[in-house]
Write a protein that holds these residues in place. Structure first.
Motif, PDB file in Angstrom:
ATOM      1  N   ASN A  72       0.793  -1.224   0.000  1.00  0.00           N
ATOM      2  CA  ASN A  72       0.000   0.000   0.000  1.00  0.00           C
ATOM      3  C   ASN A  72       0.831   1.282   0.000  1.00  0.00           C
ATOM      4  O   ASN A  72       1.910   1.339   0.608  1.00  0.00           O
ATOM      5  N   ASP A  73       0.285   2.303  -0.656  1.00  0.00           N
ATOM      6  CA  ASP A  73       0.826   3.652  -0.644  1.00  0.00           C
ATOM      7  C   ASP A  73       0.776   4.154   0.792  1.00  0.00           C
ATOM      8  O   ASP A  73      -0.305   4.306   1.368  1.00  0.00           O
ATOM      9  N   GLN A 104       5.661  -1.228  -5.213  1.00  0.00           N
ATOM     10  CA  GLN A 104       4.412  -1.879  -5.631  1.00  0.00           C
ATOM     11  C   GLN A 104       4.607  -2.791  -6.845  1.00  0.00           C
ATOM     12  O   GLN A 104       3.645  -3.341  -7.375  1.00  0.00           O
ATOM     13  N   LYS A 108       1.999  -5.820  -8.421  1.00  0.00           N
ATOM     14  CA  LYS A 108       1.612  -5.763  -9.835  1.00  0.00           C
ATOM     15  C   LYS A 108       2.012  -7.044 -10.561  1.00  0.00           C
ATOM     16  O   LYS A 108       1.248  -7.566 -11.370  1.00  0.00           O
ATOM     17  N   SER A 113      -4.881  -7.568  -6.170  1.00  0.00           N
ATOM     18  CA  SER A 113      -5.827  -6.466  -6.319  1.00  0.00           C
ATOM     19  C   SER A 113      -6.381  -5.980  -4.984  1.00  0.00           C
ATOM     20  O   SER A 113      -6.881  -4.871  -4.896  1.00  0.00           O
ATOM     21  N   THR A 172      -9.292  -2.613  -1.644  1.00  0.00           N
ATOM     22  CA  THR A 172      -8.434  -2.528  -2.829  1.00  0.00           C
ATOM     23  C   THR A 172      -7.052  -2.072  -2.406  1.00  0.00           C
ATOM     24  O   THR A 172      -6.892  -1.342  -1.415  1.00  0.00           O
ATOM     25  N   ILE A 173      -6.054  -2.506  -3.146  1.00  0.00           N
ATOM     26  CA  ILE A 173      -4.688  -2.051  -2.886  1.00  0.00           C
ATOM     27  C   ILE A 173      -4.652  -0.546  -3.141  1.00  0.00           C
ATOM     28  O   ILE A 173      -5.237  -0.049  -4.109  1.00  0.00           O
ATOM     29  N   LYS A 174      -3.987   0.153  -2.276  1.00  0.00           N
ATOM     30  CA  LYS A 174      -3.883   1.610  -2.383  1.00  0.00           C
ATOM     31  C   LYS A 174      -2.652   1.927  -3.243  1.00  0.00           C
ATOM     32  O   LYS A 174      -1.528   1.968  -2.753  1.00  0.00           O
ATOM     33  N   TRP A 175      -2.901   2.124  -4.532  1.00  0.00           N
ATOM     34  CA  TRP A 175      -1.832   2.365  -5.498  1.00  0.00           C
ATOM     35  C   TRP A 175      -1.334   3.806  -5.376  1.00  0.00           C
ATOM     36  O   TRP A 175      -2.102   4.725  -5.101  1.00  0.00           O
ATOM     37  N   LYS A 176      -0.056   3.973  -5.603  1.00  0.00           N
ATOM     38  CA  LYS A 176       0.538   5.312  -5.597  1.00  0.00           C
ATOM     39  C   LYS A 176       0.120   6.046  -6.859  1.00  0.00           C
ATOM     40  O   LYS A 176      -0.059   5.446  -7.916  1.00  0.00           O
ATOM     41  N   ASN A 177      -0.019   7.347  -6.735  1.00  0.00           N
ATOM     42  CA  ASN A 177      -0.325   8.174  -7.898  1.00  0.00           C
ATOM     43  C   ASN A 177       0.951   8.353  -8.723  1.00  0.00           C
ATOM     44  O   ASN A 177       1.955   8.833  -8.201  1.00  0.00           O
ATOM     45  N   LYS A 178       0.902   7.928  -9.967  1.00  0.00           N
ATOM     46  CA  LYS A 178       2.055   8.068 -10.860  1.00  0.00           C
ATOM     47  C   LYS A 178       1.944   9.412 -11.561  1.00  0.00           C
ATOM     48  O   LYS A 178       0.901   9.754 -12.094  1.00  0.00           O
TER      49      LYS A 178
END
Length: 179
Positions: A72-73, A104, A108, A113, A172-178
């Motif tokens: 997680n982010d 992350q 991936k 997920s 949900t997995i807390k994805w980093k903002n790209k």
């Protein structure tokens, strides 16, 4: 791209709460390995933590190992940062390694997920089961289908799990903002 059932699991080199680096090779003496994408703040994970500990306790002496990976982010979700991971593992009495997937990339590569999302690997480190721990996240006493335990028992008996995939119920997995 997600890794499919029957494919080799992606290797990793992640820092654990013990400060050490962990990879699939770190568990070469364990014929069965569960990689569980997890975190600190998710209520689904929190509901499953005691079951994760119990599964490790029950099947560990038989050649099973669980490892939790937090992807997680932690900038937007500070409860999932490394210091909180160390604290959470100590408070809950984790009997398995807890690792941080800072980039992350590993989540991936596996196609994780949600938290928790389990990937059960055989001796050759092929994915033999992916999904939920069981069919009732809220109440372990009401769980009728212990998916992960059944898959572990099948692998311990030298067989393929009957059920190889279930939907991973959780946050949900807390994805980093790209950017």
């Amino acid at each position: 791209m997600a890794t499919a059932i029957g494919e080799k699991a992606p290797d990793f080199n992640l820092t654990g709460i013990d400060g050490g680096l962990w990879s699939l090779g770190s568990f070469k003496d364990k014929p069965i390995l569960a990689v569980v994408f997890s975190c600190n703040h998710c209520p689904y994970v929190q509901a499953y933590e005691s079951r994760m500990i119990d599964i490790q306790k029950k099947y560990g002496p038989l050649g099973f190992q669980m490892v939790a990976v937090n992807p997680n982010d932690d900038k937007n979700y500070p409860d999932d940062n490394f210091d909180h991971m160390v604290r959470r593992a100590k408070e809950q009495g984790f009997n398995f390694p807890y690792l941080k997937d800072e980039t992350q990339d590993i989540a991936k590569a596996y196609g994780a997920s949600r938290t928790p999302h389990v990937f059960l690997l055989d001796q050759d480190r092929r994915i033999r089961y992916a999904g939920a721990i069981d069919d009732n996240w809220e109440n372990p006493a009401k769980a009728k289908k212990p998916y992960l335990a059944q898959a572990i028992e099948a692998l311990l008996a030298g067989q393929k799990p009957q059920q190889t995939e279930t939907f991973p119920v959780g946050c949900t997995i807390k994805w980093k903002n790209k950017k």
